[in-house]
Design an enzyme around this catalytic site. Sequence first.
Site, short mmCIF file in Angstrom:
data_model
loop_
_atom_site.label_atom_id
_atom_site.label_comp_id
_atom_site.label_asym_id
_atom_site.label_seq_id
_atom_site.Cartn_x
_atom_site.Cartn_y
_atom_site.Cartn_z
N GLU A 165 39.86 37.60 53.40
CA GLU A 165 39.58 38.98 52.69
C GLU A 165 39.01 39.94 53.49
O GLU A 165 37.76 40.58 53.43
CB GLU A 165 38.80 38.74 51.48
CG GLU A 165 39.50 37.85 50.18
CD GLU A 165 38.81 37.70 49.03
OE1 GLU A 165 37.72 38.39 48.72
OE2 GLU A 165 39.19 37.09 48.28
N GLU A 345 43.56 31.41 46.37
CA GLU A 345 42.55 31.66 45.32
C GLU A 345 42.99 32.26 44.03
O GLU A 345 43.60 33.12 43.88
CB GLU A 345 41.43 32.88 45.80
CG GLU A 345 40.39 32.06 46.95
CD GLU A 345 39.24 32.90 47.32
OE1 GLU A 345 39.13 33.87 46.36
OE2 GLU A 345 38.71 33.06 48.35
O1 IFM Z 1 33.75 34.18 45.17
C1 IFM Z 1 34.85 34.98 45.74
C2 IFM Z 1 35.30 34.31 47.07
O2 IFM Z 1 34.39 34.30 47.99
C3 IFM Z 1 36.25 35.21 47.87
N1 IFM Z 1 37.44 35.68 46.75
C4 IFM Z 1 36.92 36.05 45.30
C5 IFM Z 1 35.79 35.13 44.74
C6 IFM Z 1 35.47 35.56 43.35
O3 IFM Z 1 34.78 36.88 43.40
#
Ligand code: IFM
Length: 440
Positions: A165, A345
Amino acid sequence: MTPPFPPGFVWGVATSAYQIEGAAGVDGRAPSIWDTFSHTPGAIADGCHGDIACDHYHRWPQDLDIVASLGVQAYRFSVSWPRVRPDGAGAWNAAGMDFYERLVDGALHRGVTPYLTLNHWDLPQALQDEGGWGARDTVHRFVEYAQHVNRRLGDRVRSITTHNEPWVMAVLGHQTGVFAPGLKNRALAMQVSHHLLLSHGLALQALRADGAQAELGIVLNLSPFHPATDSQADRDKARLEDGQLRRWYLDPIYHGKYPDDVLQALGPDAPLVQRGDMADIAQPIDFLGVNYYTRSVVSAAEPWDAKDAGHETTDMGWEIYPRGLTELLVNLGRDYPVKSLIVTENGGAFADQVVHGRVHDEDRARYLAQHVAAVSDAIAQGAPVTGYMVWSLLDNFEWAFGYGKRFGIVHVDYATQRRTLKDSALWFRDFLARQKAARP
Ligand code: IFM
């Protein structure tokens, strides 16, 4: 009923170093920018930090046992840069690297394939003191770090992700300042985004020159952008925001250039790009990791709020919108020459209650089931999706929100460090068992 996924489809659970490891000052680990930031009064909602977190540094065997018990094939984790090279530029810390050796071997020993991320936001503070990601030198330190980790672990991990990210690190860390290192300067944020992309491209080249065996890629936080109304203003704004989040990262990687409309909107805040940088960034990637939580609804008049609009949300206030994942994946496959997409994710924070030793988190189980079905729809529409990972294995340090927001499918009692599989974990385990049984 979700149809069986293609053979070879990879199911996993994901975590990141700072959010779970704890052991902040143990075995030679030095502070990262998140240690500094989380110890800054007022930075974190509940005034907490990651000093202990889930104590995963000491409890990793038990945590890997849980991972294996779910029946997943993959465990996505990140390496803490200040654990393996405490000041980011000097001596390597053998004890730190040994931890990841144990972790990777421990996962393999349990039949789980490790997916490694190099940078999940925890830049060594010593490098921040020299300008952090705003300094071009950090790019070269990152390449050295990537090479070192690859030489030690690259023969045993399935994939290496450069950055998790980059938009979050650049914009939330350097423009809005709500994340570490807490700076508020748009021009700096854009320079940081360029340095992150450049370090990604240079690391890929270095790793390939070193004969990397792992698949190499990057992970982006993405969502489809929907104008709140059909007005030209809303549509223009949605287009620009899609440019800032998605095309700003993917155009350089796949086409070797930044999008013109975003550059134009940035004006003097556009990053300094040196000759050759864009070609260095545009390296082939083996996979694109996609982190998806919700869609973005864009209004030129005032911020759109899912709850106010009467839509169902998670405990983060994020709209539950599974169809957005299908749309996102299908569009990525259409707009870019992607080889392989992995949902690296996906998950939700919900206000869990422990009742008689159980957590009946039907809301999270439903969220996951709906999003898994959305992935299946995307595959049916031709998107090259090859894996799906739940965020997150454990409740953990949710950055500026502290420990109050729980994303885990495994509950963590922070006072005792007791782990309890929530009903969503049991749902995932049973779902995977059904998928296995349905395979020819
Ligand atoms: O916890 C975070 C993660 O570290 C990166 N992506 C989003 C998740 C939820 O906010």
